[in-house]
Design a protein around this motif. Structure first.
Motif, PDB file in Angstrom:
ATOM      1  N   LEU A 112      13.555 -16.387  -3.094  1.00 46.96           N
ATOM      2  CA  LEU A 112      13.235 -16.190  -1.670  1.00 46.96           C
ATOM      3  C   LEU A 112      11.758 -16.404  -1.303  1.00 46.96           C
ATOM      4  O   LEU A 112      11.470 -16.962  -0.233  1.00 46.96           O
ATOM      5  N   PRO A 113      10.802 -15.980  -2.149  1.00 47.19           N
ATOM      6  CA  PRO A 113       9.395 -16.176  -1.740  1.00 47.19           C
ATOM      7  C   PRO A 113       9.024 -17.639  -1.494  1.00 47.19           C
ATOM      8  O   PRO A 113       8.051 -17.914  -0.787  1.00 47.19           O
ATOM      9  N   ALA A 114       9.787 -18.576  -2.041  1.00 41.15           N
ATOM     10  CA  ALA A 114       9.470 -20.002  -1.832  1.00 41.15           C
ATOM     11  C   ALA A 114       9.523 -20.382  -0.356  1.00 41.15           C
ATOM     12  O   ALA A 114       8.948 -21.386   0.057  1.00 41.15           O
ATOM     13  N   PHE A 115      10.210 -19.579   0.438  1.00 42.57           N
ATOM     14  CA  PHE A 115      10.359 -19.907   1.867  1.00 42.57           C
ATOM     15  C   PHE A 115       9.219 -19.353   2.718  1.00 42.57           C
ATOM     16  O   PHE A 115       9.199 -19.544   3.929  1.00 42.57           O
ATOM     17  N   ASN A 116       8.296 -18.637   2.071  1.00 44.32           N
ATOM     18  CA  ASN A 116       7.172 -18.058   2.825  1.00 44.32           C
ATOM     19  C   ASN A 116       6.106 -19.110   3.104  1.00 44.32           C
ATOM     20  O   ASN A 116       5.026 -19.110   2.530  1.00 44.32           O
ATOM     21  N   THR A 117       6.408 -20.027   3.983  1.00 43.55           N
ATOM     22  CA  THR A 117       5.450 -21.059   4.402  1.00 43.55           C
ATOM     23  C   THR A 117       5.404 -20.991   5.934  1.00 43.55           C
ATOM     24  O   THR A 117       6.291 -20.372   6.550  1.00 43.55           O
ATOM     25  N   PRO A 118       4.401 -21.621   6.549  1.00 43.55           N
ATOM     26  CA  PRO A 118       4.310 -21.529   8.010  1.00 43.55           C
ATOM     27  C   PRO A 118       5.585 -21.969   8.747  1.00 43.55           C
ATOM     28  O   PRO A 118       5.886 -21.454   9.816  1.00 43.55           O
ATOM     29  N   THR A 119       6.301 -22.912   8.184  1.00 50.03           N
ATOM     30  CA  THR A 119       7.515 -23.395   8.867  1.00 50.03           C
ATOM     31  C   THR A 119       8.803 -22.805   8.282  1.00 50.03           C
ATOM     32  O   THR A 119       9.874 -22.970   8.870  1.00 50.03           O
ATOM     33  N   GLY A 120       8.693 -22.198   7.103  1.00 47.22           N
ATOM     34  CA  GLY A 120       9.915 -21.753   6.416  1.00 47.22           C
ATOM     35  C   GLY A 120      10.532 -22.853   5.570  1.00 47.22           C
ATOM     36  O   GLY A 120      11.522 -22.628   4.875  1.00 47.22           O
ATOM     37  N   ILE A 121       9.936 -24.054   5.613  1.00 46.49           N
ATOM     38  CA  ILE A 121      10.376 -25.132   4.704  1.00 46.49           C
ATOM     39  C   ILE A 121       9.765 -24.815   3.337  1.00 46.49           C
ATOM     40  O   ILE A 121       8.538 -24.715   3.220  1.00 46.49           O
ATOM     41  N   PRO A 122      10.583 -24.622   2.306  1.00 43.12           N
ATOM     42  CA  PRO A 122      10.018 -24.230   1.025  1.00 43.12           C
ATOM     43  C   PRO A 122       9.230 -25.351   0.358  1.00 43.12           C
ATOM     44  O   PRO A 122       9.499 -26.526   0.596  1.00 43.12           O
ATOM     45  N   ARG A 123       8.279 -24.958  -0.462  1.00 42.19           N
ATOM     46  CA  ARG A 123       7.575 -25.936  -1.294  1.00 42.19           C
ATOM     47  C   ARG A 123       8.426 -26.187  -2.545  1.00 42.19           C
ATOM     48  O   ARG A 123       9.334 -25.417  -2.847  1.00 42.19           O
ATOM     49  N   GLY A 124       8.055 -27.248  -3.278  1.00 39.18           N
ATOM     50  CA  GLY A 124       8.908 -27.691  -4.384  1.00 39.18           C
ATOM     51  C   GLY A 124       8.875 -26.825  -5.627  1.00 39.18           C
ATOM     52  O   GLY A 124       9.856 -26.731  -6.352  1.00 39.18           O
ATOM     53  N   VAL A 125       7.718 -26.179  -5.876  1.00 37.54           N
ATOM     54  CA  VAL A 125       7.542 -25.458  -7.144  1.00 37.54           C
ATOM     55  C   VAL A 125       7.343 -23.978  -6.853  1.00 37.54           C
ATOM     56  O   VAL A 125       6.608 -23.623  -5.930  1.00 37.54           O
ATOM     57  N   ILE A 126       7.987 -23.127  -7.635  1.00 40.93           N
ATOM     58  CA  ILE A 126       7.803 -21.678  -7.453  1.00 40.93           C
ATOM     59  C   ILE A 126       7.596 -21.012  -8.804  1.00 40.93           C
ATOM     60  O   ILE A 126       8.244 -21.373  -9.786  1.00 40.93           O
ATOM     61  N   ASN A 127       6.667 -20.058  -8.831  1.00 41.12           N
ATOM     62  CA  ASN A 127       6.517 -19.240 -10.029  1.00 41.12           C
ATOM     63  C   ASN A 127       7.526 -18.101  -9.920  1.00 41.12           C
ATOM     64  O   ASN A 127       7.466 -17.283  -8.997  1.00 41.12           O
ATOM     65  N   LEU A 128       8.457 -18.072 -10.858  1.00 40.44           N
ATOM     66  CA  LEU A 128       9.568 -17.121 -10.748  1.00 40.44           C
ATOM     67  C   LEU A 128       9.119 -15.679 -10.939  1.00 40.44           C
ATOM     68  O   LEU A 128       9.809 -14.747 -10.523  1.00 40.44           O
ATOM     69  N   GLY A 129       7.951 -15.509 -11.535  1.00 30.90           N
ATOM     70  CA  GLY A 129       7.439 -14.152 -11.725  1.00 30.90           C
ATOM     71  C   GLY A 129       6.702 -13.661 -10.496  1.00 30.90           C
ATOM     72  O   GLY A 129       7.041 -12.631  -9.900  1.00 30.90           O
ATOM     73  N   SER A 130       5.689 -14.436 -10.068  1.00 31.11           N
ATOM     74  CA  SER A 130       4.829 -13.967  -8.977  1.00 31.11           C
ATOM     75  C   SER A 130       5.376 -14.344  -7.605  1.00 31.11           C
ATOM     76  O   SER A 130       4.976 -13.767  -6.597  1.00 31.11           O
ATOM     77  N   GLY A 131       6.224 -15.336  -7.549  1.00 30.97           N
ATOM     78  CA  GLY A 131       6.742 -15.792  -6.254  1.00 30.97           C
ATOM     79  C   GLY A 131       5.812 -16.774  -5.557  1.00 30.97           C
ATOM     80  O   GLY A 131       6.137 -17.286  -4.493  1.00 30.97           O
ATOM     81  N   THR A 132       4.642 -17.062  -6.155  1.00 28.10           N
ATOM     82  CA  THR A 132       3.744 -18.040  -5.528  1.00 28.10           C
ATOM     83  C   THR A 132       4.404 -19.414  -5.594  1.00 28.10           C
ATOM     84  O   THR A 132       5.033 -19.755  -6.604  1.00 28.10           O
ATOM     85  N   SER A 133       4.186 -20.199  -4.531  1.00 24.07           N
ATOM     86  CA  SER A 133       4.800 -21.525  -4.568  1.00 24.07           C
ATOM     87  C   SER A 133       3.794 -22.583  -4.141  1.00 24.07           C
ATOM     88  O   SER A 133       2.828 -22.286  -3.451  1.00 24.07           O
ATOM     89  N   TRP A 134       4.013 -23.795  -4.547  1.00 21.23           N
ATOM     90  CA  TRP A 134       3.143 -24.901  -4.175  1.00 21.23           C
ATOM     91  C   TRP A 134       3.921 -26.213  -4.237  1.00 21.23           C
ATOM     92  O   TRP A 134       5.064 -26.244  -4.713  1.00 21.23           O
TER      93      TRP A 134
END
Ligand code: DMJ
Length: 457
Positions: A112-134
């Motif tokens: 779920l944290p992958a969707f925390n972007t200004p538009t809600g469009i997720p980024r491609g890569v997510i750290n499954l531990g921290s939830g940070t995405s890029w």
């Protein structure tokens, strides 16, 4: 073939992501953020439907005892979703084993944290531990990829079904809404979108890699909703019309193909990945406008025929990663770098759908040609391997038994030679990794919507 592929994976690579059949060891890679056992998760449903129960039980026990979701690595949201979420969901729906349900809900939560972007469009890569995405380093200007953020819908709607938590469906509906509203060049969907501004980043359009399963998930969302998701339906048929108007081409030799589009200029190339579109157009044919139905079925058959040609025109009778319709050739790879075959399913996938839709025996004949070619050129002593050049029978193997070979290629072959009542298309849709998900006849969301309506009335 499945037993051979599985036994060798079990013997040499148990718990790793894929088998390396030449060196007889396991491969972990960096796509799944430290998650392990991709071949096990991808195989659960295939083993089960084939009745390989000892093997299925070993796989289930591994999930119970060893599938550790507390990893802390960088994962592809798309790959984890289609293989792990899809694989666990279908294992649950087929078997009713609670372990698959609890694991998939735990994993869904981590995405779920992958969707925390200004538009809600997720980024491609997510750290499954921290939830940070890029975003992927190779994606232009920090963009997200259409085929990645557009290939979450089926799994996320089912996560809501199982958890009764609307959040998963809300996340993918938000993507849907943005895509429906945004202006599209000639009605086409470019492959790169900024998750910050919500605008297209480049005008490259493809039904193959980077675009492919977005289109697949539109029609399958409609079918999985028991044909109630009218927005998905409209977006699919509008997109197909734009594809036909701009990308579908006929070669001088009479082969129908899907070209790629770069800012209005056509690249007369079709990827192996784009060959799923025969099946996609086939399963969508019946719900198109009445006057278009036969046309869609014909188009599906023509595309599938072209993809078969890309196989028959090679020495190994397996198709290349990409084939072209310029430079004098038709349905053949002209570049050395496009000549490989990595056990991909898309051509066989279209044979399976076209067989179910038409029962034309040629699809089974073509499927059998593929079986013979796989046996002859890809089977090695300890598993199946991709090959580097389909145009020579002095094959060079790539030492990789991809997990989608067990999940998709072998499952679609098995279904091609099974009766139609094994996973009937009236009851199941296959996610893009060939994991069957049931059609939702009367969803909790539909119930809630009705209740809301009743309350407000
Ligand atoms: C699979 O993981 C899925 O089919 C995906 O949609 C595309 N790539 C591979 C198979 O080629």
């Amino acid at each position: 073939m499945m037993k051979f592929a599985w036994d060798n994976y079990k013997r040499y690579a148990w718990g790793k992501n894929e088998l390396r059949p030449l060196t007889r060891n396991g491969h972990i890679g960096n796509m799944f953020g430290g998650l392990r056992g991709a071949s096990i998760i991808d195989s659960l449903d295939t083993l089960y439907i084939m009745g390989l129960m000892d093997e299925y039980n070993d796989a289930k026990e591994w999930v119970k005892a060893n599938l550790d979701l507390n990893s802390n690595g960088e994962a592809s949201l798309f790959e984890v979703n289609i293989r792990y979420v899809g694989g666990l969901l279908s294992a649950y729906y087929l078997t009713g084993e609670e372990v698959f349900k609890s694991k998939v809900l735990e994993l869904g939560d981590k995405l779920l944290p992958a969707f925390n972007t200004p538009t809600g469009i997720p980024r491609g890569v997510i750290n499954l531990g921290s939830g940070t995405s890029w975003s992927w380093g190779w994606a232009s200007a920090g963009s997200s990829i259409l085929a990645e953020f557009g290939t979450l819908h089926l799994e996320f709607v089912h996560l809501t079904e199982l958890s009764r938590n609307p959040i998963y469906t809300e996340k993918v509906m938000n993507i849907r809404k943005l895509l429906s509203k945004i202006e599209k060049p000639h009605g086409l969907y470019p492959n790169f979108l900024s998750p910050v501004s919500g605008n297209w980043v480049q005008h490259h359009v493809s039904i193959g890699g980077l675009g492919d399963s977005f289109y697949e998930y539109l029609i399958k969302s409609f079918l999985m909703s028991d044909k109630t998701d009218s927005d998905a339906k409209k977006m699919y048929y509008d997109a197909l019309e734009a594809i036909e108007a701009n990308l579908v081409q006929k070669s001088p030799g009479g082969l129908t193909y899907m070209a790629e589009w770069r800012g209005g200029i056509l690249d007369h190339k079709m990827g192996h990945l784009a060959c799923f579109s025969g099946g996609m157009i086939g399963i969508g044919a019946d719900d198109g406008a009445p006057e278009k139905r036969q046309h869609y079925l014909d188009l599906a058959a023509e595309i599938t025929h072209t993809c078969h040609e890309s196989y028959t025109r090679s020495a190994t009778k397996l198709g290349p990663e990409a084939f072209r319709f310029d430079g004098g050739g038709e349905a053949t790879a002209t570049r050395l770098s496009d000549r490989y075959y990595i056990l991909r399913p898309e051509v066989i996938e279209s044979y399976m759908y076209m067989w179910r839709l038409t029962h034309d025996p040629k699809y089974r004949e073509w499927g059998w040609e593929a079986v013979e070619a796989l046996e002859q050129h890809c089977r090695v002593e300890s598993g199946f391997s991709g090959i580097r050049d389909v145009y020579t029978t002095a094959v060079s193997h790539d030492n990789m038994q991809q997990s989608f070979f067990l999940s998709e290629t072998l499952k679609y072959l098995y279904l091609l030679f099974s009766d139609d009542d094994l996973l009937p298309l009236e009851d199941w849709v296959f996610n893009t990794e060939a994991h069957p998900l049931p059609i939702i006849r009367n969803s909790c969301l539909q119930n809630e919507a009705t209740q809301d309506k009743t309350v407000s009335e």
